[in-house]
Design a protein around this motif. Structure first.
Motif, short mmCIF file in Angstrom:
data_model
loop_
_atom_site.label_atom_id
_atom_site.label_comp_id
_atom_site.label_asym_id
_atom_site.label_seq_id
_atom_site.Cartn_x
_atom_site.Cartn_y
_atom_site.Cartn_z
N SER B 280 0.83 -1.20 0.00
CA SER B 280 0.00 0.00 0.00
C SER B 280 0.87 1.26 0.00
CB SER B 280 -0.93 -0.02 1.22
OG SER B 280 -1.78 1.08 1.21
N GLY B 283 2.02 2.30 -3.17
CA GLY B 283 0.99 2.81 -4.08
C GLY B 283 0.23 1.74 -4.81
N LYS B 284 0.21 0.54 -4.23
CA LYS B 284 -0.47 -0.57 -4.92
C LYS B 284 -1.67 -1.06 -4.13
CE LYS B 284 4.09 -2.13 -6.34
NZ LYS B 284 5.10 -3.06 -5.86
N ARG B 285 -2.38 -2.04 -4.71
CA ARG B 285 -3.40 -2.75 -3.95
C ARG B 285 -2.72 -3.43 -2.77
NH1 ARG B 285 -7.95 -4.39 -7.14
NH2 ARG B 285 -8.13 -6.40 -6.12
#
Lengths: 165, 522
Positions: B280, B283-285
């Motif tokens: 997270s 910047g990701k799921r």
């Protein structure tokens, strides 16, 4: 998140927010927060701009938005009312509060009242676990919310004067 | 003479009307010509007394609470600002309140006493003493101090903090990171929030020391978005720390460097799991990563990373200042030091109770908590958040210690204690556990993603009285599959509350068995 607002999407404003954040390591989450804080949701048009600026596919950006409960892709009502569903509030009667909230507002979770005033959302814990049931409206958190207090709260949101910008 | 009074300002005190009280007291004081210096402290976290107004006197601080708007007139009539006066809400000296006096507040020593954003207050009460020592020590000596303290991860997993730090110290890399896990998603917990809202410099100090110990120059606090006040307070505290040369380059004239930033989560419970949190932050799921590699070796952006809970990092300044032994001297067995317990749910005296490991759960719930808020009999207690087991009365004498809880098939976790009275329907609670997992699973593992959905369905069938025995067997089987087949604690521990509810409160599952038609089909 404190004041109701109706800022319509503007690509130039969106792009300037993107430019402000895009160089940060792991920029996507802070960027999505900034967009949503400004426009109250993340418009479809923003996704394409974000994807291009961060060199991601639109699917990747969409994937991130849809993973997180906080991000929304539709404009909410003037106020987002979040009712805590977690165990500590359950122990103090939040189940009946949620039923009451849904029936008085005539909406289910994630829905907006027909006058576009209130969007009802569930939340899993506001950290106010000794004094529940808890409700959040914008950045304000309310303790000991029973049905009556909920109604008073909703009434105060209905009667709040809107400032003409 | 100007009289100083304190009005609390944490989320709960505000949610109970503290801001409005502060405003009204200010107005009433000027109307009545009373000179008051209103200072906003954090909170003592004696929540049944909030809003708790304190008056500074030469004897100490006198308290009044819980204060409601309607009490202000009588408080002014009693001249409450003089401290030791007669009033129905008068509590005497705050330090003498039994609930507070019986605690061992090491980490929470300053909480409620200070203005959270006053560097002066923080320093007067031992703040930055640990950092000063740390700046003169070499990294290995710092790591050794934490090892000797016996500190174990306070987020729930209880992994020895010193060993984690050693791994990061040993890992060669250009860039290392300190990540503070402030995604306090467990219901019934608020200790992290209290640190951030009421004593934020303690966390900052702990993170700088961690950076010095392992050679990391960048820190991130991953904070849940459900904590707007903590976000604001942390950002203000960090700005003050930068302005006073406590963060940034050449900290306090040394050659050390540490930068710190707060990042907001976005309402995903799973991001409290450390690898999901790292995804997270990138910047990701928030998909959980397989381990190994450990985050200590391949962590944030692929670099060696310390991921510690707020309370673990907040314990560090004390350990450095007072010495590892002072911390390790508290506790029992392999659980050293103190754990801030949080009394929540249907409890008469809710709040934060920091105690050395060892007392019984029942002492916490009754001696401190005073039983249920509504006076009904206590029936079930969930300890350790939504993934923690429900404990029936037969287990309430369990000692508060990681190993003692593990022996009972329960977890201490982050120290949250949620109490339920006898109106609770435990099959409904079990259903909620599965439902929560449906909402919060990251989706990576099938047992968690699909198992939880099937779990809700099976429990619904049991609750409606449909083939109860065989469905209970099916649910038992499903729980085992989730425990054994999930990558992380989300899927692996969601069954704990379900299994404990089924074992200890079976009557709630079978109560409809006779009322429906049972057509067993196997």
């Amino acid at each position: 998140m404190t004041t109701p607002r109706f800022v319509t999407w503007e690509p130039t404003v969106g792009q300037s927010i993107i430019d402000e954040f895009k160089a940060k390591p792991g920029a996507l989450l802070p960027l999505l927060h900034a967009i949503q804080d400004r426009f109250s949701y993340i418009p479809e048009e923003a996704v394409a701009l974000i994807a291009a600026s961060l060199k991601l596919s639109r699917a990747e950006v969409h994937g991130v938005i849809s993973f997180y409960h906080h991000f929304r892709t539709k404009q909410p009502g003037r106020h987002v009312v979040e009712v805590c569903r977690a165990e500590a509030c359950q122990a103090l009667g939040s189940r009946s509060l949620e039923a009451h909230a849904k029936s008085t507002l005539e909406v289910q979770y994630h829905q907006t009242t027909s006058d576009y005033n209130i969007t009802l959302e569930p939340v899993y814990c506001l950290g106010n676990c000794s004094c529940g049931p808890s409700v959040r409206v914008g950045d304000e958190i309310y303790a000991d919310v029973d049905n009556q207090r909920f109604d008073e709260l909703i009434n105060s949101l209905k009667t709040e004067r809107l400032e003409v910008q | 003479m100007v009289q100083r009074i304190y009005i609390p300002s944490d989320t709960t005190a505000k949610a109970l009307g503290a801001d409005r009280l502060a405003k009204l007291i200010n107005i009433m004081a000027s109307e009545q010509g009373v000179e008051l210096d209103i200072k906003r402290n954090g909170t003592r976290a004696l929540y049944w007394l909030e809003p708790l107004i304190e008056v500074d006197t030469t004897q100490g601080r006198f308290g009044f609470g819980p204060v409601k708007e309607a009490d202000l007139e009588s408080l002014f009539a009693a001249k409450f600002w003089q401290g030791d006066v007669e009033h129905p809400l008068a509590l005497g000296l705050v330090d003498d309140i039994e609930y507070l006096k019986k605690q061992q507040r090491l980490t929470f020593a300053r909480i409620g006493e200070i203005d959270p954003l006053s560097l002066g207050d923080y320093q007067t009460l031992d703040g930055f003493k640990g950092l000063k020592k740390a700046l003169k020590m070499d990294p290995q000596a710092l790591v050794d101090q934490v090892k000797e303290s016996g500190l174990r991860g306070r987020g729930g997993a209880a992994f020895p903090t010193g060993i984690k730090w050693q791994t990061v110290l040993n890992a060669p890399a250009e860039q290392k990171y300190i990540v503070c896990n402030a995604d306090e998603g467990d219901s019934g917990t608020f200790a992290d929030r209290l640190v951030m809202e009421c004593d934020p410099f303690m966390l900052i100090e702990g993170m700088i020391i961690a950076g010095l110990a392992v050679g990391a120059t960048q820190g991130y606090i991953y904070l849940r978005s459900e904590y707007p006040l903590a976000y604001k307070t942390l950002n203000q505290a960090i700005a003050l720390a930068y302005a006073n040369n406590l963060l940034g380059s050449s900290i306090q004239g040394s050659e050390k460097h540490f930068d710190l930033e707060v990042r907001l989560g976005a309402g995903a419970y799973i991001c409290g799991e450390e690898t999901s949190l790292l995804e997270s932050l990138e910047g990701k799921r928030g998909l959980v990563r397989a381990k190994p590699p450990l985050p200590a070796i391949v962590g944030l952006f692929g670099q060696p990373t310390v991921v510690n809970n707020v309370l673990s990092l907040a314990a560090v300044p004390f350990i450095l200042d007072q010495g590892a032994k002072a911390y390790a001297d508290c506790g029992m067995g392999r659980s050293r030091g103190t754990l801030p317990f949080q009394l929540a749910g249907n409890v008469k005296r809710g709040g934060l109770v920091e105690l050395a490991f060892g007392p019984k759960l029942s002492e916490l719930m009754f001696d401190f908590g005073g039983g249920t808020r509504n006076g009904r009999p206590l029936r079930a207690v969930q300890v350790g958040g939504p993934l923690g087991a429900y404990l029936p009365e037969s287990q309430w004498d369990t000692q508060l210690d990681y190993e003692a809880f593990a022996k009972e098939g329960a977890v201490l976790g982050h120290g949250g204690v949620v109490m339920f009275d006898d109106t609770v329907d435990m099959s409904e609670q079990a259903r909620f556990s599965m439902e929560f997992c449906v909402a919060e699973s990251c989706g990576k593992c099938t047992p968690c993603r699909i198992g939880s959905t099937r779990g809700v369905e099976v429990i619904d069938r049991i609750r409606s009285g449909e083939n109860v025995d065989s469905n209970i067997e099916l649910l038992t089987d499903l729980c085992e599959t989730m425990v054994d087949g999930s990558l992380c604690a989300m899927g692996g521990m969601t069954p704990f509350p379900v299994q404990s509810a089924m074992t200890h409160f079976r009557e709630d599952f079978v109560k409809n068995a006779s009322s429906a038609t049972n057509t067993e089909e196997v």
